[in-house]
Design a protein around this motif. Structure first.
Motif, PDB file in Angstrom:
ATOM      1  N   ASP A  87       0.842  -1.196   0.000  1.00 47.52           N
ATOM      2  CA  ASP A  87       0.000   0.000   0.000  1.00 47.52           C
ATOM      3  C   ASP A  87       0.880   1.249   0.000  1.00 47.52           C
ATOM      4  OD1 ASP A  87      -1.825   2.012   0.260  1.00 47.52           O
ATOM      5  OD2 ASP A  87      -2.761   1.226   2.083  1.00 47.52           O
ATOM      6  N   LEU A  88       1.159   1.759  -1.204  1.00 45.56           N
ATOM      7  CA  LEU A  88       2.017   2.935  -1.324  1.00 45.56           C
ATOM      8  C   LEU A  88       1.249   4.234  -1.162  1.00 45.56           C
ATOM      9  CD1 LEU A  88       4.409   1.774  -4.183  1.00 45.56           C
ATOM     10  CD2 LEU A  88       4.540   1.357  -1.713  1.00 45.56           C
ATOM     11  N   THR A  89      -0.039   4.148  -0.824  1.00 42.71           N
ATOM     12  CA  THR A  89      -0.786   5.354  -0.455  1.00 42.71           C
ATOM     13  C   THR A  89      -0.530   5.701   1.008  1.00 42.71           C
ATOM     14  OG1 THR A  89      -2.817   4.189   0.220  1.00 42.71           O
ATOM     15  CG2 THR A  89      -2.620   4.811  -2.112  1.00 42.71           C
ATOM     16  N   ASP A  90       0.050   4.785   1.753  1.00 38.51           N
ATOM     17  CA  ASP A  90       0.329   4.953   3.176  1.00 38.51           C
ATOM     18  C   ASP A  90       1.767   5.462   3.355  1.00 38.51           C
ATOM     19  OD1 ASP A  90       0.836   4.723   5.883  1.00 38.51           O
ATOM     20  OD2 ASP A  90       0.284   2.601   6.006  1.00 38.51           O
ATOM     21  N   LEU A 142      -0.897  -0.586  -4.316  1.00 37.18           N
ATOM     22  CA  LEU A 142      -1.906   0.466  -4.316  1.00 37.18           C
ATOM     23  C   LEU A 142      -1.124   1.768  -4.374  1.00 37.18           C
ATOM     24  CD1 LEU A 142      -4.517  -0.501  -1.571  1.00 37.18           C
ATOM     25  CD2 LEU A 142      -4.782  -0.575  -4.053  1.00 37.18           C
ATOM     26  N   VAL A 143      -1.542   2.666  -5.259  1.00 39.31           N
ATOM     27  CA  VAL A 143      -0.812   3.911  -5.443  1.00 39.31           C
ATOM     28  C   VAL A 143      -1.778   4.984  -5.923  1.00 39.31           C
ATOM     29  CG1 VAL A 143      -0.139   3.318  -7.813  1.00 39.31           C
ATOM     30  CG2 VAL A 143       1.276   4.894  -6.487  1.00 39.31           C
ATOM     31  N   ARG A 144      -1.523   6.213  -5.546  1.00 39.02           N
ATOM     32  CA  ARG A 144      -2.406   7.291  -5.989  1.00 39.02           C
ATOM     33  C   ARG A 144      -2.333   7.429  -7.503  1.00 39.02           C
ATOM     34  NH1 ARG A 144      -0.626  12.505  -7.216  1.00 39.02           N
ATOM     35  NH2 ARG A 144       1.571  12.923  -6.834  1.00 39.02           N
ATOM     36  N   SER A 145      -3.390   7.926  -8.086  1.00 36.52           N
ATOM     37  CA  SER A 145      -3.419   8.177  -9.527  1.00 36.52           C
ATOM     38  C   SER A 145      -2.646   9.447  -9.837  1.00 36.52           C
ATOM     39  CB  SER A 145      -4.865   8.338 -10.002  1.00 36.52           C
ATOM     40  OG  SER A 145      -4.891   8.757 -11.358  1.00 36.52           O
ATOM     41  N   PRO A 186      -7.533  12.983  -4.157  1.00 36.51           N
ATOM     42  CA  PRO A 186      -7.121  12.041  -3.115  1.00 36.51           C
ATOM     43  C   PRO A 186      -7.895  10.719  -3.119  1.00 36.51           C
ATOM     44  CG  PRO A 186      -8.057  14.049  -2.148  1.00 36.51           C
ATOM     45  CD  PRO A 186      -7.991  14.256  -3.619  1.00 36.51           C
ATOM     46  N   ARG A 187      -9.101  10.710  -3.676  1.00 33.79           N
ATOM     47  CA  ARG A 187      -9.888   9.465  -3.727  1.00 33.79           C
ATOM     48  C   ARG A 187      -9.495   8.572  -4.901  1.00 33.79           C
ATOM     49  NH1 ARG A 187     -15.827  10.830  -4.138  1.00 33.79           N
ATOM     50  NH2 ARG A 187     -15.999   8.590  -3.938  1.00 33.79           N
ATOM     51  N   ASP A 188      -8.653   9.091  -5.792  1.00 31.66           N
ATOM     52  CA  ASP A 188      -8.288   8.353  -7.002  1.00 31.66           C
ATOM     53  C   ASP A 188      -7.042   7.504  -6.744  1.00 31.66           C
ATOM     54  OD1 ASP A 188     -10.377   9.389  -8.713  1.00 31.66           O
ATOM     55  OD2 ASP A 188      -9.329  11.309  -8.550  1.00 31.66           O
ATOM     56  N   VAL A 189      -7.292   6.213  -6.531  1.00 30.69           N
ATOM     57  CA  VAL A 189      -6.240   5.261  -6.185  1.00 30.69           C
ATOM     58  C   VAL A 189      -6.250   4.124  -7.207  1.00 30.69           C
ATOM     59  CG1 VAL A 189      -5.467   3.596  -4.431  1.00 30.69           C
ATOM     60  CG2 VAL A 189      -6.357   5.833  -3.733  1.00 30.69           C
TER      61      VAL A 189
END
Length: 172
Positions: free
Chosen positions: A78-81, A127-130, A137-140
């Motif tokens: 999870d690279l959004t973290d 998982l990474v942000r778009s 921010p909701r675009d993952v």
């Protein structure tokens, strides 16, 4: 982490008969895969899948096949973290790098390097942000390097009504 639920992908209708192949990414390369490495780029939301697919067409939306995928996939980073990125030694700048320009100069983009490093360490995807224009921010996105029709790395196109074509004969 284990990613479960649904993800989405909007792709060229020409490839509707093989929605989970990853071969287009292998042929051309992508932000998180060099040429030769298959990858399946998906999004957590329908809207993000559409944004991602239309990046090359900023003024006119082009026809796309929109697919949902059932996911039960282990070994996803999870690279959004920010804490997970720190633990893995990944800088936000490496994710957001101008990968196409770097590759065109003959260098290895940092995003390819981190993908190959994570894959070698056993990750099946991220998982990474778009990074699409207008992404928020909701675009993952969920990007998979290892996937199958069954767990522990299940990523399977939903086609219960058998609507997807079986081959590319309609394109000849």
């Amino acid at each position: 982490m284990r990613l479960t639920g649904q993800v989405y992908r909007a792709h060229h209708p020409r490839w509707a008969f093989a929605p989970a192949s990853g071969q287009g990414a292998a042929l051309h390369g992508g932000r998180f895969n060099p040429k030769g490495l298959a990858a399946l780029y998906t999004s957590r939301r329908l809207e993000t899948a559409w944004l991602e697919a239309q990046q090359a067409f900023p003024f006119k939306a082009q026809p796309m096949t929109l697919c949902a995928y059932e996911v039960d996939c282990a070994d996803v980073a999870d690279l959004t973290d920010p804490a997970e990125r720190s633990r893995l030694g990944i800088a936000e700048a490496d994710l957001a790098c101008a990968w196409e320009d770097i590759a065109a100069r003959g260098a290895i983009p940092p995003s390819w390097d981190l993908a190959l490093r994570l894959l070698a360490a056993g990750a099946s995807g991220i998982l990474v942000r778009s990074f699409a224009a207008a992404a928020g921010p909701r675009d993952v996105n969920a990007v998979f390097w290892r996937w199958a029709d069954a767990p522990p790395h299940r990523v399977r196109a939903v086609d219960d009504a058998d609507r997807l074509p079986k081959d590319d004969s309609s394109w000849r």
